[in-house]
Design a protein around this motif. Structure first.
Motif, PDB file in Angstrom:
ATOM      1  N   VAL A  87      15.782   4.033   7.699  1.00 19.09           N
ATOM      2  CA  VAL A  87      15.134   4.302   6.411  1.00 19.09           C
ATOM      3  C   VAL A  87      15.870   3.558   5.298  1.00 19.09           C
ATOM      4  CG1 VAL A  87      14.775   6.097   4.687  1.00 19.09           C
ATOM      5  CG2 VAL A  87      14.132   6.511   7.057  1.00 19.09           C
ATOM      6  N   ARG A  88      17.190   3.595   5.361  1.00 18.17           N
ATOM      7  CA  ARG A  88      17.978   2.960   4.310  1.00 18.17           C
ATOM      8  C   ARG A  88      17.768   1.445   4.312  1.00 18.17           C
ATOM      9  NH1 ARG A  88      23.223   1.055   3.035  1.00 18.17           N
ATOM     10  NH2 ARG A  88      24.149   2.084   1.246  1.00 18.17           N
ATOM     11  N   LEU A  89      17.749   0.880   5.505  1.00 23.49           N
ATOM     12  CA  LEU A  89      17.577  -0.566   5.608  1.00 23.49           C
ATOM     13  C   LEU A  89      16.183  -0.986   5.159  1.00 23.49           C
ATOM     14  CD1 LEU A  89      19.346  -1.618   8.915  1.00 23.49           C
ATOM     15  CD2 LEU A  89      19.835  -2.382   6.584  1.00 23.49           C
TER      16      LEU A  89
ATOM     17  N   GLY B 237      11.321  13.276  -4.180  1.00 26.80           N
ATOM     18  CA  GLY B 237      11.710  12.473  -3.024  1.00 26.80           C
ATOM     19  C   GLY B 237      11.062  11.102  -3.062  1.00 26.80           C
ATOM     20  N   ALA B 238       9.766  11.068  -3.364  1.00 28.82           N
ATOM     21  CA  ALA B 238       9.053   9.784  -3.429  1.00 28.82           C
ATOM     22  C   ALA B 238       9.656   8.903  -4.515  1.00 28.82           C
ATOM     23  CB  ALA B 238       7.573  10.036  -3.701  1.00 28.82           C
ATOM     24  N   LEU B 239      10.043   9.536  -5.616  1.00 29.36           N
ATOM     25  CA  LEU B 239      10.642   8.770  -6.710  1.00 29.36           C
ATOM     26  C   LEU B 239      11.933   8.095  -6.258  1.00 29.36           C
ATOM     27  CD1 LEU B 239      10.643   9.690 -10.336  1.00 29.36           C
ATOM     28  CD2 LEU B 239      12.848   9.214  -9.393  1.00 29.36           C
ATOM     29  N   LEU B 240      12.738   8.848  -5.493  1.00 32.92           N
ATOM     30  CA  LEU B 240      13.998   8.275  -5.020  1.00 32.92           C
ATOM     31  C   LEU B 240      13.755   7.144  -4.025  1.00 32.92           C
ATOM     32  CD1 LEU B 240      16.253  11.423  -4.683  1.00 32.92           C
ATOM     33  CD2 LEU B 240      16.474   9.563  -6.308  1.00 32.92           C
ATOM     34  N   VAL B 241      12.665   7.264  -3.242  1.00 31.16           N
ATOM     35  CA  VAL B 241      12.358   6.185  -2.302  1.00 31.16           C
ATOM     36  C   VAL B 241      12.056   4.900  -3.066  1.00 31.16           C
ATOM     37  CG1 VAL B 241      10.719   5.401  -0.578  1.00 31.16           C
ATOM     38  CG2 VAL B 241      11.535   7.744  -0.508  1.00 31.16           C
ATOM     39  N   LEU B 242      11.392   5.038  -4.214  1.00 31.41           N
ATOM     40  CA  LEU B 242      10.976   3.849  -4.959  1.00 31.41           C
ATOM     41  C   LEU B 242      12.088   3.259  -5.813  1.00 31.41           C
ATOM     42  CD1 LEU B 242       7.403   4.926  -5.962  1.00 31.41           C
ATOM     43  CD2 LEU B 242       8.068   3.205  -4.301  1.00 31.41           C
ATOM     44  N   GLN B 243      13.130   4.042  -6.067  1.00 36.95           N
ATOM     45  CA  GLN B 243      14.243   3.495  -6.848  1.00 36.95           C
ATOM     46  C   GLN B 243      15.093   2.601  -5.956  1.00 36.95           C
ATOM     47  OE1 GLN B 243      16.298   6.850  -8.571  1.00 36.95           O
ATOM     48  NE2 GLN B 243      16.017   5.967 -10.589  1.00 36.95           N
ATOM     49  N   GLU B 244      15.632   1.555  -6.554  1.00 33.44           N
ATOM     50  CA  GLU B 244      16.491   0.679  -5.759  1.00 33.44           C
ATOM     51  C   GLU B 244      17.861   1.309  -5.572  1.00 33.44           C
ATOM     52  OE1 GLU B 244      16.728  -3.373  -6.968  1.00 33.44           O
ATOM     53  OE2 GLU B 244      14.573  -3.466  -7.293  1.00 33.44           O
ATOM     54  N   ARG B 245      18.534   0.832  -4.523  1.00 36.17           N
ATOM     55  CA  ARG B 245      19.897   1.308  -4.324  1.00 36.17           C
ATOM     56  C   ARG B 245      20.836   0.624  -5.298  1.00 36.17           C
ATOM     57  NH1 ARG B 245      22.666   0.148  -0.320  1.00 36.17           N
ATOM     58  NH2 ARG B 245      21.393  -1.350   0.796  1.00 36.17           N
ATOM     59  N   ARG B 246      21.888   1.311  -5.661  1.00 39.20           N
ATOM     60  CA  ARG B 246      22.919   0.696  -6.506  1.00 39.20           C
ATOM     61  C   ARG B 246      24.082   0.314  -5.612  1.00 39.20           C
ATOM     62  NH1 ARG B 246      26.211   3.234 -10.464  1.00 39.20           N
ATOM     63  NH2 ARG B 246      26.716   1.163 -11.179  1.00 39.20           N
TER      64      ARG B 246
ATOM     65  N   SER C 107      22.090   5.897  -5.840  1.00 37.83           N
ATOM     66  CA  SER C 107      20.755   6.015  -6.417  1.00 37.83           C
ATOM     67  C   SER C 107      19.758   5.744  -5.305  1.00 37.83           C
ATOM     68  CB  SER C 107      20.573   5.020  -7.562  1.00 37.83           C
ATOM     69  OG  SER C 107      20.550   3.721  -7.029  1.00 37.83           O
ATOM     70  N   GLY C 108      18.512   6.014  -5.602  1.00 34.34           N
ATOM     71  CA  GLY C 108      17.452   5.706  -4.658  1.00 34.34           C
ATOM     72  C   GLY C 108      17.638   6.385  -3.314  1.00 34.34           C
ATOM     73  N   LEU C 109      17.456   5.611  -2.253  1.00 33.63           N
ATOM     74  CA  LEU C 109      17.482   6.175  -0.901  1.00 33.63           C
ATOM     75  C   LEU C 109      18.841   6.779  -0.557  1.00 33.63           C
ATOM     76  CD1 LEU C 109      15.395   3.647   1.148  1.00 33.63           C
ATOM     77  CD2 LEU C 109      15.021   6.102   0.997  1.00 33.63           C
ATOM     78  N   ASP C 110      19.905   6.158  -1.070  1.00 38.86           N
ATOM     79  CA  ASP C 110      21.234   6.708  -0.816  1.00 38.86           C
ATOM     80  C   ASP C 110      21.315   8.162  -1.266  1.00 38.86           C
ATOM     81  OD1 ASP C 110      22.391   4.597   0.371  1.00 38.86           O
ATOM     82  OD2 ASP C 110      23.198   3.731  -1.471  1.00 38.86           O
ATOM     83  N   ARG C 111      20.825   8.383  -2.470  1.00 35.63           N
ATOM     84  CA  ARG C 111      20.878   9.726  -3.046  1.00 35.63           C
ATOM     85  C   ARG C 111      19.981  10.669  -2.260  1.00 35.63           C
ATOM     86  NH1 ARG C 111      22.338  12.219  -8.017  1.00 35.63           N
ATOM     87  NH2 ARG C 111      23.604  10.441  -8.572  1.00 35.63           N
ATOM     88  N   LEU C 112      18.785  10.175  -1.922  1.00 35.32           N
ATOM     89  CA  LEU C 112      17.833  11.014  -1.187  1.00 35.32           C
ATOM     90  C   LEU C 112      18.426  11.431   0.160  1.00 35.32           C
ATOM     91  CD1 LEU C 112      14.947  12.168  -1.001  1.00 35.32           C
ATOM     92  CD2 LEU C 112      14.300  10.081   0.158  1.00 35.32           C
TER      93      LEU C 112
ATOM     94  N   GLY D 131       0.814  -1.208   0.000  1.00 34.86           N
ATOM     95  CA  GLY D 131       0.000   0.000   0.000  1.00 34.86           C
ATOM     96  C   GLY D 131       0.845   1.253   0.000  1.00 34.86           C
ATOM     97  N   LEU D 132       1.888   1.239   0.815  1.00 40.50           N
ATOM     98  CA  LEU D 132       2.798   2.375   0.896  1.00 40.50           C
ATOM     99  C   LEU D 132       3.458   2.614  -0.443  1.00 40.50           C
ATOM    100  CD1 LEU D 132       3.962   4.340   3.006  1.00 40.50           C
ATOM    101  CD2 LEU D 132       5.869   2.770   3.261  1.00 40.50           C
ATOM    102  N   LYS D 133       3.862   1.504  -1.064  1.00 40.85           N
ATOM    103  CA  LYS D 133       4.547   1.610  -2.345  1.00 40.85           C
ATOM    104  C   LYS D 133       3.629   2.231  -3.391  1.00 40.85           C
ATOM    105  CE  LYS D 133       7.665  -1.151  -4.968  1.00 40.85           C
ATOM    106  NZ  LYS D 133       8.169  -2.446  -5.364  1.00 40.85           N
ATOM    107  N   GLN D 134       2.362   1.793  -3.363  1.00 38.24           N
ATOM    108  CA  GLN D 134       1.435   2.331  -4.354  1.00 38.24           C
ATOM    109  C   GLN D 134       1.179   3.811  -4.115  1.00 38.24           C
ATOM    110  OE1 GLN D 134      -1.759  -0.435  -4.011  1.00 38.24           O
ATOM    111  NE2 GLN D 134      -1.075  -1.657  -5.756  1.00 38.24           N
TER     112      GLN D 134
END
Lengths: 448, 310, 188, 120
Positions: D24-26, B54-63, B219-224, A9-12
């Protein structure tokens, strides 16, 4: 179970929010695409980024010659999940498309809309992210070798984790420390597309550099000639209006400036310049002069470029290196031989210092001068003589200034700190595409 | 004993201010960029953009890279953010509204700024990538150069207060703000403040010529987290500048906290504008100017303000 | 309760300091070694602050951040395999080191038992800093000026020893290379 | 916590911020994903792959400046207590610090003349 549901849900929810974000795009400009890619900077719906790690979509614009498929595949695999690739052909035929990338998405209507749609679909899970292209193979087999299976032996031996370590080398400082061999390009965002350099770095100073032969140069064209260079290539074989030629020159100089400003962290000023370039008219001389003052105030012509990458006049004499030579004080210009310019009072502008700042000033001065010439030219037409003064220097059937200048590059870059080297490279305005189409134009002229 | 909030309240308050500050900074920076670029400004998009990105970076995976120092990579942005939080916790909103006001608050803030260089060096070192490594070493040069002018520029503000506590320093500015007492203090502090969070003209470690420098592999959370921590540091620097140079909560008509916020935003605008109006400095030049110009100037500033006090 | 938390924080710092200090010698990466040492110093700084020497504790952390960065830079510069990609052993003269380490630990740890420690409450932190200032400044100029001259000689010494391209040209020019058998050969 | 005072609160904020960032990262790594392939882990070099590890005996061109910094940084230890008692001690503090700083500036002057602040 409940946790998984919460996560989903959070992801969506995040996906819905993120779908509206400017699309982070790593753009690769092939033949015929440089201006198109540049103009994307003005589009608020996307954001051009400097490294694949920051991107969501890999945009491949224009035609790409053979030999770039592998670097492209590496770029593609370096994008974080979820990712997608978009091809923007811009007139290039499907034959040039690297086959590893199928199935791919071609642009339908506007490229920005397509990019946004891709991002939306990726984030909402409607489109699966692209799997890696290259096989999961280590460049060197290393697993299980050495005392801890890390691939190395002794202090510095072997290939721990798949790569050797850098080795000692001599340095101007007298210390024998490591020299890092590094090959950069062909899609490094601050380099002209297609330029690859073999570098040896001691710390952040370049001790040795050799340009790698560009896949863009020497090969037959795989796309259409980009709009900004078109008229100069045409002028090789047919008369073209002087006004149009000079306006195109001013525009090319401003487009160069927009990129150069990004390299000194003035991207927003660069966007302003880009907009000016797109809508440039012969009456815009004042805007360019205002721009010159702004560049001095921002210290782009100042502490960022003063004294960097000095190229003495003697080094480029007779090379037809255009603004590079004129910035060093050589009044070399093909236009002085063109009868079409004789009545216009054309006199090449020159600078003295020959450093990056002088080249910035030179291009700005030439842009303003070109607008004046264009305003005065009326309906004059050039006389084709087999060579043309392009914004980068003498262009003829043999090649362009970049091709002739390339062998001087090591001498110019050696001993520079990396930042200074990039400033210098940017100030040279290298271009591999121009020469390819000039050669084709000559071949076409010979054939007919 | 000096003033402080209970730990729980302090954590929540500092966290909230940090997030709000980063958001305001992101909007301001984009707004200034649009003004310089001459683009038309749509308020809705402007306000939504930081949240969306910010939300976009949360959804991207880390590299990750081939052989990184994974622990260092994880720790660097967290450490940077933690230091920004500590630095911000030292800033008083009013005489009795402060997360923590140790007797040596001034030294705690300076120590946080000093530790930032460790965070950035660690961040550049960890991915085992050439551009990131160059970024790390550049910041090394930059940090070792700005450290002393920074400490000196701030030190002069402690003279009239006869204390190293930030609340005392602000309190001593009731009649005259330090910006008047120390003519060179605030400009020096701003130059160095830009350098601390490597913004605009002093963005040397994460520069465009390094394709992002220390952040190139993230990338992702790291970048954020990295971008967030960096922005938080700039907010902390601006807030501290408002406190020690612009008189913190002192001001007519409005309540104290409002003045602190106003002054912080004003300093933020100045700091952010430099990013859009000044070209990047060359690192060798910055080192040279720091030692040959900024340090003597900062020392002179200490002396002039000292002499004025006697 | 308060005492418990204080004790907990103390042990956290104390054990943390020892563990990170130990890790300095058991890691392969020079960068990690330097930053473990920094963590160890930060723990000591925390203990100082707990003891009421707030200023000294914080200044220790402030100083060590810069110092350890320089150390990391120099160690990475001159050590083989600086990132520890191949495993290596950081300790030389292992046995001597163990004996020396254990000996100095015992000597220092015995101090509280042999020294007659004062039995009065520590001054409040702000007063401690002021007292330190008076101690340094008051009475005699000697403390301050000795420190100044020492630091000056350190700076000049560092430049003389480490720098190669001074204003009189390269350092080796005209100097004698230390030779195995005298006389040395002139270089440059 | 009361005994630890304001520094304890600062410590709590520090630990909480680091903890939050790491958490958050984990949590971003959940659910577990397939291990990235070797090409996916290539460090960025504009499309080319690196030949060697980037970690190397890095020639920091400012090492002399770094050494001068070490000495100059120590001066700050003396400056802080000085700043606190400056007004109290008055003229004598001013003169003492003047001499101290002049001596240190001599060091900077020397290093400048020896070009220690330029890239080696």
């Amino acid at each position: 179970m409940a946790r998984a549901g919460l996560q989903l849900g959070l992801k969506q929810a995040l996906g819905r929010v993120a779908a509206g974000a400017p699309v982070p795009v790593f753009a690769v400009a092939g033949q015929g695409a440089r201006e198109h890619v540049q103009d994307l900077r003005l589009d608020g719906r996307l954001r051009l980024v400097d490294s694949p790690g920051a991107a969501m979509v890999l945009l491949i614009a224009g035609g790409l010659p053979d030999g770039l498929a592998e670097p492209l595949a590496h770029l593609h695999d370096s994008l974080p999940h979820p990712r997608a690739t978009l091809w923007w052909p811009l007139g290039a035929g499907p034959a040039t498309w690297p086959q590893q990338f199928v199935p791919t998405i071609e642009t339908r209507d506007g490229v920005s809309e397509t990019l946004q749609a891709i991002q939306r679909e990726l984030l909402r899970g409607q489109r699966p992210g692209e799997p890696p292209i290259l096989p999961d193979e280590d460049p060197v087999p290393w697993k299980g070798v050495g005392p801890y299976g890390q691939g190395g032996t002794g202090m510095t031996g072997g290939t721990p984790y798949g790569r050797p370590m850098a080795e000692l080398g001599a340095d101007r400082d007298g210390l024998r420390l490591d020299v890092l061999p590094l090959r950069i390009g062909p899609f490094f965002p601050r380099f002209p597309p297609g330029l690859t350099l073999d570098l040896k770095l001691a710390g952040d100073v370049i001790v040795d550099v050799a340009p790698v032969e560009s896949p863009f140069a020497g090969a037959p064209p795989v796309g259409v000639c980009r709009a900004g260079a078109r008229i100069f290539v045409d002028a090789l074989s047919q008369p073209v209006p002087v006004a149009g030629l000079e306006l195109a020159r001013a525009r090319e100089h401003l487009r160069w400036l927009a990129d150069a400003l990004v390299a000194v962290e003035l991207g927003s000023l660069g966007s302003r310049v880009l907009r000016l370039a797109a809508e440039l008219r012969t009456s815009d001389g004042d805007s360019i002069r205002t721009l010159g003052r702004a560049l001095r105030r921002t210290q782009a012509i100042g502490w960022a470029t003063n004294g960097v990458g000095r190229i003495p006049a003697a080094a480029v004499e007779g090379l037809g290196a255009g603004p590079i030579a004129r910035a060093a004080g050589l009044p070399e210009d093909e236009r002085t031989h063109d009868p079409a310019y004789s009545g216009l009072g054309f006199e090449p502008i020159v600078q003295r210092d020959g450093d990056a700042a002088a080249r910035w000033r030179q291009r700005l001065g030439e842009a303003a001068q070109s607008l004046e010439l264009a305003a005065r030219a009326g309906d004059r037409r050039t006389v084709p003589t087999g060579s043309v003064e392009s914004p980068r220097g003498r262009l003829d059937g043999e090649g362009n200034a970049t091709a002739r200048f390339l062998h001087l590059l090591p001498g110019v870059l050696q001993g520079l700190e990396w930042g200074d080297a990039v400033t210098t490279l940017v100030s040279l305005d290298l271009d591999f595409e121009e020469a390819v189409f000039a050669e084709t134009a000559r071949a076409g002229a010979v054939a007919s | 004993m000096r003033d402080y909030a209970s730990p729980g309240v302090a954590i929540v308050a500092v966290g909230a201010i940090l997030v709000a500050g980063v958001y305001v900074l992101a909007v301001l920076d984009r707004l200034l960029g649009m003004i310089v670029a001459g683009t038309s400004i749509r308020l809705g998009a402007l306000l939504a953009e930081p949240v969306q990105s910010g939300a976009l970076l949360v959804l991207q995976e880390r590299r990750t890279t081939e052989r990184p120092d994974a622990a260092g990579w994880a720790l660097a942005p967290a450490l940077f953010g933690g230091l920004a939080a500590v630095a911000l916790a030292m800033v008083p909103l009013d005489r009795d509204i402060v997360a923590a006001d140790p007797a040596t608050g001034f030294v705690v803030f300076s120590a946080a700024i000093a530790m930032v260089m460790i965070a950035i060096y660690l961040h550049g070192w960890s991915p085992n990538s050439a551009f990131a490594l160059h970024g790390a070493y550049r910041y090394g040069a930059q940090a070792l150069s700005f450290q002393i002018p920074f400490l000196l520029a701030m030190l002069a503000t402690a003279l009239p207060a006869e204390s190293l506590s930030i609340v005392d320093i602000v309190d001593a500015q009731k009649s005259v703000w330090n910006v008047v007492r120390e003519p060179a203090g605030l400009p020096l502090y701003l130059v160095v403040g830009v350098a601390v969070s490597f913004w605009g003209p002093l963005n040397l470690p994460d520069a465009a010529d390094l394709a992002g420098g220390t952040v190139v592999e993230d990338s992702g959370l790291d970048r954020l987290l990295w971008k967030g921590a960096r922005a938080a540091m700039l907010v902390a620097v601006a807030a501290m500048g408002a406190a020690v140079f612009l008189g913190g909560w002192w001001g007519p008509w409005l309540p104290g906290p409002a003045w602190v916020v106003l002054k912080t935003v004003a300093l933020l605008v100045v700091l952010l504008a430099s990013g859009h109006l000044l070209a990047r400095v060359r690192i060798e030049q910055f080192v040279f100017v720091s030692w040959v110009l900024l340090i003597p100037l900062a020392l002179l500033n200490v002396f002039v303000s000292g002499a004025l006090l006697l | 309760m308060n005492g418990l938390i204080t004790d907990g924080v103390f042990w956290l710092f104390a054990v943390g300091s020892v563990v990170t200090a130990f890790r300095v010698f058991r890691t392969d990466s020079m960068m990690r070694a330097a930053f473990f040492l920094l963590a160890s110093f930060a723990g000591v700084g925390g203990i100082l602050a707990l003891l009421g020497a707030e200023f000294l504790g914080m200044v220790l952390i402030l100083m060590m951040a810069g110092e350890m960065l320089v150390m990391a830079i120099v160690m990475v510069m001159f050590m083989m395999n600086p990132a520890g990609l191949n495993p290596m052993w950081m300790v030389h003269q292992h046995r001597v080191a163990v004996v020396a380490g254990a000996g100095s630990f015992l000597a220092l740890a015995s101090l509280p038992f042999v020294v007659d420690l004062p039995d009065r409450p520590a001054p409040r932190p702000e007063e401690a800093t002021a007292e330190l200032g008076t101690e340094l400044l008051g009475g005699s100029m000697l403390v301050f000026q000795t420190a100044g001259v020492t630091l000056l000689s350190a700076m000049i010494g560092a430049v003389v020893i480490a720098h190669r391209n001074g204003r009189f040209g390269e350092a080796e020019q005209g100097s004698l290379e230390p030779a195995l058998e005298p006389p040395g050969e002139e270089k440059g | 916590m009361i005994l630890l005072g304001p520094l304890g609160v600062a410590l709590a904020v520090f630990v909480a911020a680091i903890g939050a960032a790491l958490f958050v990262r984990l949590s971003g790594d959940l659910p577990r994903r397939p291990v990235p392939t070797t090409p996916e882990r290539t460090p960025f070099a504009g499309g080319e792959t690196p030949a060697v590890h980037a970690w190397n005996r890095y020639h920091a061109r400012y090492y002399v400046m770094a050494l001068v910094f070490l000495a100059f940084d120590m001066e700050m230890v003396f400056m802080y207590p000085w700043a606190v008692v400056f007004v109290r001690e008055g003229g004598i503090a001013f003169v003492e610090m003047g001499m101290f700083i002049t001596v240190l500036l001599l060091g900077v002057l020397y290093a400048w003349r020896e070009r220690a602040f330029n890239w080696a």
